[in-house]
Design a protein around this motif. Structure first.
Motif, mmCIF file in Angstrom:
data_model
loop_
_atom_site.group_PDB
_atom_site.id
_atom_site.type_symbol
_atom_site.label_atom_id
_atom_site.label_comp_id
_atom_site.label_asym_id
_atom_site.label_seq_id
_atom_site.Cartn_x
_atom_site.Cartn_y
_atom_site.Cartn_z
ATOM 1 N N THR A 98 0.852 -1.185 0.000
ATOM 2 C CA THR A 98 0.000 0.000 0.000
ATOM 3 C C THR A 98 0.889 1.237 0.000
ATOM 4 O OG1 THR A 98 -0.100 0.125 2.414
ATOM 5 C CG2 THR A 98 -1.780 -1.207 1.296
ATOM 6 N N ILE A 99 0.335 2.343 -0.409
ATOM 7 C CA ILE A 99 1.088 3.590 -0.424
ATOM 8 C C ILE A 99 0.659 4.457 0.746
ATOM 9 C CG2 ILE A 99 1.541 3.507 -2.890
ATOM 10 C CD1 ILE A 99 -0.771 5.365 -3.338
ATOM 11 N N SER A 100 1.325 5.585 0.922
ATOM 12 C CA SER A 100 1.039 6.443 2.069
ATOM 13 C C SER A 100 -0.417 6.912 2.050
ATOM 14 C CB SER A 100 1.984 7.632 2.090
ATOM 15 O OG SER A 100 1.811 8.406 0.929
ATOM 16 N N HIS A 101 -0.918 7.162 3.252
ATOM 17 C CA HIS A 101 -2.330 7.471 3.420
ATOM 18 C C HIS A 101 -2.484 8.251 4.715
ATOM 19 C CE1 HIS A 101 -6.628 6.670 4.072
ATOM 20 N NE2 HIS A 101 -6.691 6.265 2.810
ATOM 21 N N ASP A 102 -3.497 9.076 4.805
ATOM 22 C CA ASP A 102 -3.790 9.776 6.048
ATOM 23 C C ASP A 102 -4.333 8.790 7.081
ATOM 24 O OD1 ASP A 102 -3.035 12.259 5.052
ATOM 25 O OD2 ASP A 102 -5.035 12.674 4.264
ATOM 26 N N PRO A 103 -4.214 9.104 8.385
ATOM 27 C CA PRO A 103 -4.744 8.203 9.406
ATOM 28 C C PRO A 103 -6.256 8.026 9.249
ATOM 29 C CG PRO A 103 -3.334 9.865 10.405
ATOM 30 C CD PRO A 103 -3.522 10.252 8.974
ATOM 31 N N GLY A 104 -6.711 6.809 9.552
ATOM 32 C CA GLY A 104 -8.140 6.517 9.501
ATOM 33 C C GLY A 104 -8.432 5.247 8.735
ATOM 34 N N ALA A 105 -9.710 4.889 8.708
ATOM 35 C CA ALA A 105 -10.150 3.683 8.003
ATOM 36 C C ALA A 105 -10.029 3.880 6.501
ATOM 37 C CB ALA A 105 -11.589 3.362 8.386
ATOM 38 N N ALA A 106 -9.791 2.782 5.799
ATOM 39 C CA ALA A 106 -9.632 2.834 4.347
ATOM 40 C C ALA A 106 -10.559 1.827 3.675
ATOM 41 C CB ALA A 106 -8.181 2.551 3.967
ATOM 42 N N THR A 107 -10.884 2.114 2.439
ATOM 43 C CA THR A 107 -11.713 1.227 1.626
ATOM 44 C C THR A 107 -10.813 0.499 0.633
ATOM 45 O OG1 THR A 107 -13.615 2.694 1.837
ATOM 46 C CG2 THR A 107 -13.639 1.134 0.004
ATOM 47 N N ILE A 108 -10.932 -0.829 0.584
ATOM 48 C CA ILE A 108 -10.125 -1.647 -0.309
ATOM 49 C C ILE A 108 -10.996 -2.128 -1.464
ATOM 50 C CG2 ILE A 108 -8.736 -3.745 -0.512
ATOM 51 C CD1 ILE A 108 -8.394 -3.596 2.565
ATOM 52 N N THR A 109 -10.453 -2.031 -2.684
ATOM 53 C CA THR A 109 -11.151 -2.532 -3.865
ATOM 54 C C THR A 109 -10.231 -3.487 -4.620
ATOM 55 O OG1 THR A 109 -12.429 -0.494 -4.078
ATOM 56 C CG2 THR A 109 -12.292 -1.894 -6.034
ATOM 57 N N VAL A 110 -10.769 -4.645 -4.975
ATOM 58 C CA VAL A 110 -10.051 -5.613 -5.812
ATOM 59 C C VAL A 110 -10.847 -5.748 -7.101
ATOM 60 C CG1 VAL A 110 -9.282 -7.999 -6.071
ATOM 61 C CG2 VAL A 110 -9.053 -6.860 -3.868
ATOM 62 N N GLN A 111 -10.190 -5.481 -8.228
ATOM 63 C CA GLN A 111 -10.821 -5.517 -9.555
ATOM 64 C C GLN A 111 -10.068 -6.506 -10.433
ATOM 65 O OE1 GLN A 111 -13.384 -3.258 -11.278
ATOM 66 N NE2 GLN A 111 -13.164 -5.072 -12.549
ATOM 67 N N HIS A 112 -10.776 -7.434 -11.056
ATOM 68 C CA HIS A 112 -10.143 -8.347 -12.013
ATOM 69 C C HIS A 112 -9.850 -7.599 -13.306
ATOM 70 C CE1 HIS A 112 -11.789 -12.331 -10.151
ATOM 71 N NE2 HIS A 112 -10.894 -11.734 -9.391
ATOM 72 N N LEU A 113 -8.738 -7.969 -13.954
ATOM 73 C CA LEU A 113 -8.321 -7.348 -15.211
ATOM 74 C C LEU A 113 -8.300 -8.398 -16.316
ATOM 75 C CD1 LEU A 113 -5.265 -5.335 -13.835
ATOM 76 C CD2 LEU A 113 -7.601 -4.513 -14.157
ATOM 77 N N ASP A 114 -8.534 -7.935 -17.555
ATOM 78 C CA ASP A 114 -8.412 -8.861 -18.679
ATOM 79 C C ASP A 114 -6.965 -8.860 -19.177
ATOM 80 O OD1 ASP A 114 -8.067 -6.591 -20.305
ATOM 81 O OD2 ASP A 114 -10.072 -6.705 -21.176
ATOM 82 N N VAL A 115 -6.695 -9.596 -20.236
ATOM 83 C CA VAL A 115 -5.328 -9.738 -20.751
ATOM 84 C C VAL A 115 -4.719 -8.399 -21.148
ATOM 85 C CG1 VAL A 115 -3.922 -10.819 -22.559
ATOM 86 C CG2 VAL A 115 -5.789 -12.079 -21.536
ATOM 87 N N THR A 116 -5.549 -7.440 -21.566
ATOM 88 C CA THR A 116 -5.043 -6.128 -21.973
ATOM 89 C C THR A 116 -4.830 -5.191 -20.789
ATOM 90 O OG1 THR A 116 -7.237 -5.163 -22.299
ATOM 91 C CG2 THR A 116 -6.238 -6.331 -24.189
ATOM 92 N N GLY A 117 -5.260 -5.610 -19.588
ATOM 93 C CA GLY A 117 -5.128 -4.764 -18.403
ATOM 94 C C GLY A 117 -6.355 -3.923 -18.121
ATOM 95 N N ALA A 118 -7.416 -4.118 -18.898
ATOM 96 C CA ALA A 118 -8.658 -3.372 -18.694
ATOM 97 C C ALA A 118 -9.504 -4.063 -17.623
ATOM 98 C CB ALA A 118 -9.436 -3.281 -19.998
#
Length: 131
Positions: free
Chosen positions: A74-94
């Motif tokens: 993860t990269i830097s972030h302000d203190p507090g709760a965060a929302t995580i998103t996981v997205q599947h990608l196709d072969v082209t990266g879309a």
């Protein structure tokens, strides 16, 4: 269509500078099917998932072979709760429509404690943790 799920983040509390986290869940896309008769158009396999924390891309995403966990930086972030998103990608990266999960409340950023403590105080804290 395989919709991923996220059940936990380890560690659940990290410092604001960012850290390595592991997400546990199901159906994380592991790799693309490879036809041995077809030459590969890329030197290394393309990414299969994209992880964002409050809309900011995580780095070095590695999915376990069984698709039940993934690790990322993860990269830097302000203190507090965060929302995580996981997205599947196709072969082209879309992004693949519909193959996304967003979870709030599993990850919290905190500021590092930079106060100077005596060796005795740290020893006592370590002993109390063990008890």
């Amino acid at each position: 269509m395989a919709i991923p799920t996220i059940t936990s983040a380890t560690p659940s509390t990290i410092y604001t500078g960012g850290s390595l986290i592991t997400l546990v869940g199901t159906c994380f896309q592991t790799r693309f099917p490879i036809d041995p008769a077809t030459p590969h158009p890329w030197p290394t396999p393309p990414p299969t998932v994209q992880v964002t924390v409050d809309g900011r891309l995580a780095k070095k995403v590695i999915v376990s072979p069984d698709g039940t966990s993934l690790s990322c930086l993860t990269i830097s972030h302000d203190p507090g709760a965060a929302t995580i998103t996981v997205q599947h990608l196709d072969v082209t990266g879309a992004p693949i429509p519909g193959e996304v999960v967003t979870v709030s409340g599993l990850l919290t950023y905190v500021r590092a404690d930079l106060t100077i403590r005596s060796d005795l105080a740290m020893l006592i804290d370590a002993l109390l943790e063990e008890l």
